[in-house]
Design a protein around this motif. Sequence first.
Motif, PDB file in Angstrom:
ATOM      1  N   HIS A 198       0.801  -1.235  -0.096  1.00  0.00           N
ATOM      2  CA  HIS A 198       0.044  -0.178   0.002  1.00  0.00           C
ATOM      3  C   HIS A 198       0.854   1.365  -0.070  1.00  0.00           C
ATOM      4  CE1 HIS A 198      -3.200  -2.780   0.841  1.00  0.00           C
ATOM      5  NE2 HIS A 198      -2.734  -2.905   2.040  1.00  0.00           N
ATOM      6  N   ARG A 199       2.155   1.024  -0.360  1.00  0.00           N
ATOM      7  CA  ARG A 199       2.992   2.272  -0.315  1.00  0.00           C
ATOM      8  C   ARG A 199       3.882   2.357  -1.597  1.00  0.00           C
ATOM      9  NH1 ARG A 199       2.187   0.310   4.534  1.00  0.00           N
ATOM     10  NH2 ARG A 199       1.550   1.440   6.126  1.00  0.00           N
ATOM     11  N   CYS A 200       3.431   3.023  -2.590  1.00  0.00           N
ATOM     12  CA  CYS A 200       3.790   3.052  -3.948  1.00  0.00           C
ATOM     13  C   CYS A 200       4.145   1.693  -4.216  1.00  0.00           C
ATOM     14  CB  CYS A 200       5.303   4.073  -3.961  1.00  0.00           C
ATOM     15  SG  CYS A 200       4.940   5.560  -3.895  1.00  0.00           S
ATOM     16  N   GLN A 201       3.293   0.745  -4.120  1.00  0.00           N
ATOM     17  CA  GLN A 201       3.482  -0.689  -4.513  1.00  0.00           C
ATOM     18  C   GLN A 201       3.120  -1.119  -5.883  1.00  0.00           C
ATOM     19  OE1 GLN A 201       0.776  -3.365  -2.455  1.00  0.00           O
ATOM     20  NE2 GLN A 201       2.010  -5.205  -2.702  1.00  0.00           N
ATOM     21  N   LEU A 202       3.819  -1.511  -6.557  1.00  0.00           N
ATOM     22  CA  LEU A 202       3.428  -2.190  -7.964  1.00  0.00           C
ATOM     23  C   LEU A 202       2.557  -3.499  -7.942  1.00  0.00           C
ATOM     24  CD1 LEU A 202       3.954  -1.456 -10.987  1.00  0.00           C
ATOM     25  CD2 LEU A 202       5.842  -3.128 -10.941  1.00  0.00           C
ATOM     26  N   GLY A 220      -6.705  -0.322  -0.599  1.00  0.00           N
ATOM     27  CA  GLY A 220      -5.496  -0.735  -1.357  1.00  0.00           C
ATOM     28  C   GLY A 220      -5.873  -2.198  -2.001  1.00  0.00           C
ATOM     29  N   ASP A 221      -6.357  -3.089  -1.077  1.00  0.00           N
ATOM     30  CA  ASP A 221      -6.609  -4.497  -1.606  1.00  0.00           C
ATOM     31  C   ASP A 221      -7.698  -4.430  -2.616  1.00  0.00           C
ATOM     32  OD1 ASP A 221      -4.721  -5.376   0.197  1.00  0.00           O
ATOM     33  OD2 ASP A 221      -6.233  -6.062   1.703  1.00  0.00           O
ATOM     34  N   ALA A 222      -8.576  -3.426  -2.550  1.00  0.00           N
ATOM     35  CA  ALA A 222      -9.659  -3.565  -3.473  1.00  0.00           C
ATOM     36  C   ALA A 222      -9.053  -3.233  -4.776  1.00  0.00           C
ATOM     37  CB  ALA A 222     -10.851  -2.667  -3.050  1.00  0.00           C
ATOM     38  N   PHE A 223      -8.080  -2.029  -4.683  1.00  0.00           N
ATOM     39  CA  PHE A 223      -7.505  -1.401  -5.812  1.00  0.00           C
ATOM     40  C   PHE A 223      -6.697  -2.536  -6.709  1.00  0.00           C
ATOM     41  CE2 PHE A 223      -3.671   0.423  -7.852  1.00  0.00           C
ATOM     42  CZ  PHE A 223      -4.240   1.055  -8.663  1.00  0.00           C
ATOM     43  N   ALA A 224      -6.021  -3.453  -5.867  1.00  0.00           N
ATOM     44  CA  ALA A 224      -5.168  -4.464  -6.375  1.00  0.00           C
ATOM     45  C   ALA A 224      -6.021  -5.465  -6.936  1.00  0.00           C
ATOM     46  CB  ALA A 224      -4.299  -5.040  -5.364  1.00  0.00           C
ATOM     47  N   ARG A 225      -7.117  -5.735  -6.513  1.00  0.00           N
ATOM     48  CA  ARG A 225      -8.086  -6.861  -7.207  1.00  0.00           C
ATOM     49  C   ARG A 225      -8.685  -6.374  -8.282  1.00  0.00           C
ATOM     50  NH1 ARG A 225      -9.875  -7.472  -1.860  1.00  0.00           N
ATOM     51  NH2 ARG A 225     -11.618  -6.213  -2.357  1.00  0.00           N
ATOM     52  N   MET A 239      -2.232   5.061 -10.704  1.00  0.00           N
ATOM     53  CA  MET A 239      -1.915   5.156  -9.547  1.00  0.00           C
ATOM     54  C   MET A 239      -2.848   5.568  -8.482  1.00  0.00           C
ATOM     55  SD  MET A 239       0.972   7.630  -7.725  1.00  0.00           S
ATOM     56  CE  MET A 239       2.482   6.707  -7.916  1.00  0.00           C
ATOM     57  N   LEU A 240      -3.285   4.619  -7.420  1.00  0.00           N
ATOM     58  CA  LEU A 240      -4.034   5.410  -6.514  1.00  0.00           C
ATOM     59  C   LEU A 240      -3.256   5.974  -5.351  1.00  0.00           C
ATOM     60  CD1 LEU A 240      -6.895   5.096  -4.797  1.00  0.00           C
ATOM     61  CD2 LEU A 240      -5.924   2.898  -3.818  1.00  0.00           C
ATOM     62  N   SER A 241      -3.322   7.178  -5.162  1.00  0.00           N
ATOM     63  CA  SER A 241      -2.715   7.995  -4.236  1.00  0.00           C
ATOM     64  C   SER A 241      -3.684   8.932  -3.374  1.00  0.00           C
ATOM     65  CB  SER A 241      -1.303   8.383  -4.644  1.00  0.00           C
ATOM     66  OG  SER A 241      -0.463   8.966  -3.685  1.00  0.00           O
ATOM     67  N   PRO A 242      -4.448   8.559  -2.925  1.00  0.00           N
ATOM     68  CA  PRO A 242      -5.717   9.456  -2.544  1.00  0.00           C
ATOM     69  C   PRO A 242      -5.710  10.736  -1.866  1.00  0.00           C
ATOM     70  CG  PRO A 242      -5.963   7.088  -1.872  1.00  0.00           C
ATOM     71  CD  PRO A 242      -4.573   7.424  -2.005  1.00  0.00           C
ATOM     72  N   ALA A 243      -4.589  10.969  -0.916  1.00  0.00           N
ATOM     73  CA  ALA A 243      -4.429  12.091  -0.330  1.00  0.00           C
ATOM     74  C   ALA A 243      -5.705  12.151   0.690  1.00  0.00           C
ATOM     75  CB  ALA A 243      -4.490  13.427  -1.074  1.00  0.00           C
ATOM     76  N   ASN A 271      -0.264   0.984  -6.376  1.00  0.00           N
ATOM     77  CA  ASN A 271      -1.149   0.948  -5.062  1.00  0.00           C
ATOM     78  C   ASN A 271      -0.574   1.826  -4.028  1.00  0.00           C
ATOM     79  OD1 ASN A 271      -2.705   0.899  -2.638  1.00  0.00           O
ATOM     80  ND2 ASN A 271      -1.994  -1.500  -2.451  1.00  0.00           N
ATOM     81  N   ASP A 272      -1.077   3.062  -3.810  1.00  0.00           N
ATOM     82  CA  ASP A 272      -0.272   3.952  -2.636  1.00  0.00           C
ATOM     83  C   ASP A 272      -1.327   4.401  -1.792  1.00  0.00           C
ATOM     84  OD1 ASP A 272       1.706   5.345  -1.488  1.00  0.00           O
ATOM     85  OD2 ASP A 272       1.142   7.261  -2.649  1.00  0.00           O
ATOM     86  N   SER A 273      -2.372   3.366  -1.367  1.00  0.00           N
ATOM     87  CA  SER A 273      -3.335   3.749  -0.456  1.00  0.00           C
ATOM     88  C   SER A 273      -3.043   4.256   0.750  1.00  0.00           C
ATOM     89  CB  SER A 273      -4.308   2.382  -0.388  1.00  0.00           C
ATOM     90  OG  SER A 273      -5.649   2.413   0.412  1.00  0.00           O
ATOM     91  N   LYS A 274      -1.979   4.152   1.166  1.00  0.00           N
ATOM     92  CA  LYS A 274      -1.530   4.545   2.440  1.00  0.00           C
ATOM     93  C   LYS A 274      -1.013   6.214   2.261  1.00  0.00           C
ATOM     94  CE  LYS A 274       0.294   4.300   6.600  1.00  0.00           C
ATOM     95  NZ  LYS A 274       0.489   5.726   7.105  1.00  0.00           N
ATOM     96  N   ALA A 275      -1.375   6.536   1.164  1.00  0.00           N
ATOM     97  CA  ALA A 275      -1.301   8.141   1.099  1.00  0.00           C
ATOM     98  C   ALA A 275      -2.609   8.770   1.402  1.00  0.00           C
ATOM     99  CB  ALA A 275      -1.001   8.602  -0.341  1.00  0.00           C
ATOM    100  N   THR A 276      -2.568   8.928   2.912  1.00  0.00           N
ATOM    101  CA  THR A 276      -4.015   9.484   3.276  1.00  0.00           C
ATOM    102  C   THR A 276      -3.954  10.964   3.545  1.00  0.00           C
ATOM    103  OG1 THR A 276      -3.183   8.792   5.680  1.00  0.00           O
ATOM    104  CG2 THR A 276      -4.540   7.232   4.414  1.00  0.00           C
TER     105      THR A 276
END
Length: 443
Positions: free
Chosen positions: A308-312, A432-437, A414-418, A323-328
């Motif tokens: 979830h941190r700039c993860q390909l 992030g898991d939903a995005f990866a799926r 890229m999912l980096s939602p801010a 997947n950069d879902s940790k970008a909150t």
Amino acid sequence: MVHKMNRWQEIRQVVVVGLGITGLSVVKYIQKYHQDVSVQVIDTRQNPPGVDQLPGHVEIHLGGWRAEWLSQADLIVVNPGISLATPELQEARNHHIAIVGDIELFAWHVHQPVIAITGSNGKSTVTDLTGKMAEAAGLNVGVGGNIGVPALDLIDESIDLYVLELSSFQLETTDHLQVKAAAFLNLSEDHMDRYDSMAAYREAKLRIFNHAESIVVNCDDPATYPDLYSGNQVSFSLKQSADFSVRQIEGTEYLVAKGLPVAETASLHLVGRHNVANVLTVLALLDLADIDYSSHLDALKSYTGLTHRCQLVEMRRDIKWVNDSKATNVASTLAALSGLTLDGKLYLLVGGVGKGADFSPLKPVLSSLNLKLCCFGRDGEQFMPLHDSAQLYEGIEDVLEDIAPGLKSGDIVMLSPACASFDQYKNFMARGDAFARLAKRFA
């Protein structure tokens, strides 16, 4: 350790406020190490996570507060997600009832050395990599806190070193944590729905230095410097001279520790300049904890970062799904964009719960990129003025369904939602898991 345990001598009744994994860890800890202490749990939610794992004999009050329990407690242990400004907690404080968090209980108990990390961004990566490097050096390491395993669940006599990520919320209720080395990585706007000002947010973060033997500060961010500190202080920087920095040597950039080259920055698997700064912090912390990392640089170079941190998460037809879902928060998204090289177009997914943040700092960065801005979630509309390409969607699946047919070689999705995730997901991991799926389906 005996004097630490003595803090419990006068405590017979504890009220745990807020369940979840942290509250559950507090209950388990007290039942294991302080069996003569009675525990009650209050959670204002009707069905909080962890309620099914609570031992049957532990009293719990759900769906609201229980004033008489609070007034009769010798100690209140509050979940970091609950503000100390809550009237019910203020009332307890006015009656001189001690209010602490799980990290304070941890501090009362442990005698092994502790490395602690805080900051608005990057602290999970620094915590995880510090732990991995210490393990590579042969130590038995307990890694957790605000990341992964709650601190109290880590407690074990066989541990040589604890490495803790600490949030500002956790630090608010921590007074006695003694650390071998502490780092304050950076400060940027976040949690403005919880704090009255940036100064108050910074003040909470600075508490990490209160009982630190040595500290690490960011030369490039003066807010990370303590107002008063007389111990050993070292610095890191990407832009100027510092104890831990980068330097060009014969045309190649190196990580430099106290004047000596350690490794080429190009040898790192981590993506982005923010991660170079994170690595410098890790080297500084290990050095201050007297851990020899020089023989274990393979562990550093092979480290690919956290989920979830700039993860390909997917790459097909030369299209990257990140997947950069940790970008909150805004600063996390800015950090992800600063390390990006584009051969095609960037499809940037932003939105969720904005926590009162100002998104305008994204505008100049977005204007310099070839991108389509895909806005979603509760506060997605707030991103619409930031770029001409902005389009509003209900959720992530709607975005990907729309853009997938037009993707070309060299593009990045890229999912980096801010933003936080809890308008549509349980947490940023679930998002992030939903995005990866979905990436696997639409790639």
